[in-house]
Scaffold this active site. Structure first.
Site, short mmCIF file in Angstrom:
data_model
loop_
_atom_site.label_atom_id
_atom_site.label_comp_id
_atom_site.label_asym_id
_atom_site.label_seq_id
_atom_site.Cartn_x
_atom_site.Cartn_y
_atom_site.Cartn_z
N LYS A 87 -50.67 42.86 16.65
CA LYS A 87 -49.47 43.92 16.66
C LYS A 87 -48.25 43.73 17.45
CE LYS A 87 -49.65 48.98 17.64
NZ LYS A 87 -50.13 50.14 18.31
N SER A 162 -50.12 54.15 15.74
CA SER A 162 -49.39 53.35 15.85
C SER A 162 -49.87 51.88 15.09
CB SER A 162 -48.58 52.94 16.98
OG SER A 162 -49.22 52.55 18.03
N SER A 186 -53.83 55.28 18.79
CA SER A 186 -53.26 54.33 17.96
C SER A 186 -54.00 53.39 17.53
CB SER A 186 -51.89 53.58 18.48
OG SER A 186 -51.16 54.76 18.83
#
Length: 473
Positions: A87, A162, A186
């Protein structure tokens, strides 16, 4: 397969190449047997991701020509050769860290973050960085002035956030697992939106996230998104070989359902929002399945109210305030606070209006751990929704929505997951339901600190009883 496959409005990249439809455990076994090489898997995964990019937009920074990991990894590592992505809010030496923000010019990182080294120790090959909303503050991977990341089950809807880019790459078959992290849901939110397994571990289970070390209440934990329970179990067992927190019970490799019958507390509504009928039904059905396996299920309520939501929102604003205040020192010298998106700016203003309440807010949030622990006096596990409603259309949570309206929408959507972040307890999202519009619905299991084993054993049992839906079917 030369292009993206579309079926019933779904988008995926599964095909007849080196990856097939295998999960990470199966791919690692093929590598060990010499039937496929890490380079072949990396090329197939990169090709799949590139085909998806124009439609779903999951990749922030590709490293397809020079992937990280395989050349220097230990061939004996459990996930050796498995392709994946990090990420874009953790550092990988040589690649930029953009944090999903247009407020600065990202530069190549000079070193790996501590968690990145633990992630690489599992043997994976990293092919790049995945998209997230600005600094991970939103529950949809959308941007003020850039194309959104789209849900592969229906590209008109949000994939969650996210870790939205990571979820898209796993759900579509580009890679079998991808790094995710969780500061308010997330990992679990995009898992619920995209039909995946997402385990947020106990605080301290993995090497601490670089940002979380600096926070008065550490709410950020790292993990992975997967399509199978055994991939999640395999990742955490592999990561534990690199670092095991002596303050927590060892996890080891969980390989299937447990034999213990547990007490499950069923929660259908949050004190913060009313759950929509489709999500409520998915949770009830899951409760009935668990009851049929011999587990004891009884309804309960969460010991949190609107005051917790107010404190969490103020802390959420505090994070945005810190980003705006210190960005030039902590993010990049090119950082400009006036370029932050509408959500980040609005959260910052929210904190400035209430900042005198910070000491009380921090005291109350520190006590949430005790209230959370109290849940597990009468129950071993809590079953609830992940989200209060099904994944919304693109635009519903866009950072350009007027702030007060956007904040209200987010609070009515993300009504269950933040408790685990503040308390530090583990939670897992499982794709047991489906909405009338075909979008996945996730359910959430929570356990006492350090008890990821029980969550994984229940997840194995549910998966064996009724395998998860496949996007390619």
């Amino acid at each position: 397969m030369r292009g993206v496959l579309v079926a019933h409005d779904r988008v995926h990249a599964f095909g007849d190449d080196a990856l097939g439809d295998h999960d990470a455990v199966a791919l690692a076994a093929l590598v060990r047997a010499g039937e496929v090489s890490p380079a072949e898997l990396a090329r197939a995964a990169a090709a799949r991701a590139e085909r998806l990019q124009a439609t779903l937009n999951p990749v922030a920074f590709p490293a397809h020509r020079e992937p990280w990991g395989a050349a220097g990894a230990d061939p004996a590592a459990p996930l050796f050769g498995v392709p994946t992505y990090l990420k874009d809010n953790v550092d990988l030496r040589g690649l930029p860290t953009g944090q999903g923000s247009a407020a600065f010019r990202p530069r190549p990182a000079g070193r790996n973050s501590g968690f990145t080294d633990q992630f690489l120790s599992t043997g994976v090959t990293v092919l790049g960085k995945t998209r997230l909303p600005e600094f991970g503050l939103n529950a949809s991977t959308e941007f003020a002035a850039a194309d959104p990341v789209r849900n592969p089950w229906n590209p008109e809807h949000s994939p969650g956030a996210s870790s939205g880019g990571a979820a898209v790459l796993v759900a579509t078959g580009a890679v079998p697992l991808a790094h995710a992290n969780d500061g308010g849901g997330s990992i679990r939110i995009p898992a619920a939106c995209c039909g995946l397994v997402g385990l947020k571990p106990t605080r301290g289970r993995l090497v601490a996230n670089d940002m979380s070390r600096k926070l008065p209440v550490d709410l950020i934990t790292d993990g992975v998104l997967t399509r199978s329970v055994r991939d999640s179990a395999a990742f955490f067992a592999a990561a534990e070989r690199y670092h095991r927190n002596p303050a927590l019970p060892p996890l080891g490799l969980v390989e299937g359902p447990g034999t213990r019958r547990v007490r499950i507390g069923l929660v259908l509504d949050s004190p913060l929002a009313v759950t929509d009928p489709q999500t409520r039904e998915a949770v009830r059905r899951t409760a009935l399945r668990l009851e049929s396996m011999g587990h004891q299920v009884s309804e309960t309520t969460l010991p949190f109210d609107a005051a917790f939501a107010d404190d969490f929102t103020l802390y959420w604003g505090y994070l945005a305030f810190l980003i705006a205040l210190t960005g030039r020192l902590t993010v990049d010298r090119s950082f400009r606070a006036d370029r932050l998106d509408g959500l980040t700016q609005g959260l910052r203003r929210t904190y400035l209006r209430g900042m005198l309440g910070t000491p009380g807010m921090l005291r109350r949030l520190a006590r949430v751990k005790d209230s959370y622990a109290g849940l597990f006096q009468a129950h071993d596990v809590i079953l609830s929704p992940v989200l209060a409603h099904v994944a919304p259309p693109i635009g519903h949570l866009n950072p350009n929505v007027p702030f007060e309206e956007l904040k209200d929408r987010l609070e009515r959507y993300v009504a269950f997951t933040p408790v685990n972040n503040i308390a530090g307890g583990p939670g897992i999202a499982l794709p047991t339901g489906a909405a009338a519009n075909d979008l996945p619905i996730g359910v959430h299991l929570s356990a006492a600190h350090g008890d990821e084993r029980t969550l994984l054993e229940l997840a194995f049992a549910l998966e064996a009883d009724q395998p998860w839906r496949r996007i390619q079917d």
